[in-house]
Design an enzyme around this catalytic site. Sequence first.
Site, short mmCIF file in Angstrom:
data_model
loop_
_atom_site.label_atom_id
_atom_site.label_comp_id
_atom_site.label_asym_id
_atom_site.label_seq_id
_atom_site.Cartn_x
_atom_site.Cartn_y
_atom_site.Cartn_z
N ASP A 107 14.35 -9.63 -7.94
CA ASP A 107 13.32 -10.87 -8.15
C ASP A 107 13.97 -11.97 -8.88
O ASP A 107 13.67 -13.00 -8.65
CB ASP A 107 12.09 -10.35 -8.51
CG ASP A 107 11.34 -9.84 -7.46
OD1 ASP A 107 11.59 -8.72 -7.30
OD2 ASP A 107 10.34 -10.44 -6.87
N ASN B 141 13.48 -6.05 -10.56
CA ASN B 141 12.78 -5.85 -9.34
C ASN B 141 11.51 -5.26 -9.51
O ASN B 141 11.04 -4.62 -10.68
CB ASN B 141 13.84 -4.99 -8.76
CG ASN B 141 13.73 -4.84 -7.17
OD1 ASN B 141 13.16 -5.65 -6.52
ND2 ASN B 141 13.54 -3.69 -6.57
N LYS B 142 11.24 -4.84 -8.28
CA LYS B 142 9.79 -3.99 -8.42
C LYS B 142 9.69 -2.82 -9.40
O LYS B 142 10.76 -1.97 -9.47
CB LYS B 142 9.46 -3.44 -7.01
CG LYS B 142 8.12 -2.62 -6.87
CD LYS B 142 6.97 -3.32 -7.22
CE LYS B 142 6.71 -4.74 -6.42
NZ LYS B 142 5.74 -5.89 -7.46
O1 MRU Z 1 5.59 -7.92 -5.99
P1 MRU Z 1 6.34 -8.06 -4.75
O2 MRU Z 1 6.07 -7.29 -3.61
O3 MRU Z 1 6.55 -9.45 -4.31
O4 MRU Z 1 7.78 -7.68 -5.04
C1 MRU Z 1 8.99 -7.56 -4.10
C2 MRU Z 1 10.02 -7.09 -4.84
O5 MRU Z 1 10.05 -6.59 -6.00
C3 MRU Z 1 11.19 -6.94 -3.91
O6 MRU Z 1 11.89 -5.72 -3.99
C4 MRU Z 1 12.29 -8.10 -4.16
O7 MRU Z 1 11.40 -9.19 -4.14
C5 MRU Z 1 13.25 -8.13 -3.07
S1 MRU Z 1 12.77 -9.13 -1.75
C6 MRU Z 1 14.01 -9.08 -0.62
#
Ligand code: MRU
Length: 321
Positions: free
Chosen positions: A212, A222-223
Amino acid sequence: MVWDGELLRLLDQRELPHREVWLELGTSGEVAAAIRDMAVRGAPAIGIAAAYGMALAVHHGEDLAAADAVLRASRPTAVNLFWALDRLKSVPPGGVLDEAEAIEREDLEMNRAIGRHGAELVPHGARILTICNTGALATAGHGTALGIIRTAHENGKEIFVTSCETRPRQQGLRLTAYELKKEGIPFRSIADSVAASLMRAGEIDLVVAGADRIAANGDAANKIGTYMLAVLAHHHRIPFYIAAPSSTLDPTLPTGDLIPIEERSATELTEIEGVKIAPEETPVYNPGFDVTPGQLITAIITETGVYRIPYTFGEEVTPST
Ligand code: MRU
């Protein structure tokens, strides 16, 4: 996501995989709410939606500064949101829709290039672990980490994917499983806590995740749960890759410690599908993201190439496993 000349039509990701519901959004405020409530999610998709939010604001004569502010306030971590809105600032109002369409088009091209670079790192027969959803739903199409998996599969590599459920919102279980199934890519879903024992059993050859926001030193947000996988991969000597377009790079932040981490509502944890699980008023800490230090990342794959520590994005390194 579809711009129909008056409205932004958006596939509501909260309803997947069971129902394909399209939202019709007419104002920048509605787009901001769709981002905040995660009807649309995934860093690149958030940026694209915000760009169309500004196109709606222009089209319907909204106050553009207010529209920009409300979109910026929707979610804090994915830098793609701010990158897209910054990009629109240099465009006259009459050009905003064209620019939004260009952002969407370019994201698809970037994802395909990420897929090409990344697939070279995927050995034939690889058993790949991934987290969250980084596919077509999270982007303009194809995907980032999932785009690499998709390209490897298209290239005829016999891969097998293990997809982390991704507590608490289950983007892996609901969305990645939905995409992998549609594509006919062999996979299984696991609870997040299964990853360690699978690695120990020698059942994972590489990990690939999205991002992100990536700081100048390669620290990658990232997540939530991604850092845990990176530590595990390091311990088990398994390559750990991050895949993201350059719109996810944030060169203004020297390290990942400065990345704002979104904290989401307690009910994401204490309830499942509206059913209360935890005792009333259970105190909760629910960060949406964590930061993986650049030292734990084997390589970062962008549309321009494969980068290794020390990360100097722009000077790509020849792919190798
Ligand atoms: O909270 P989210 O579902 O928006 O989080 C998304 C992620 O963490 C993805 O792994 C990241 O945005 C990469 S998407 C190509």
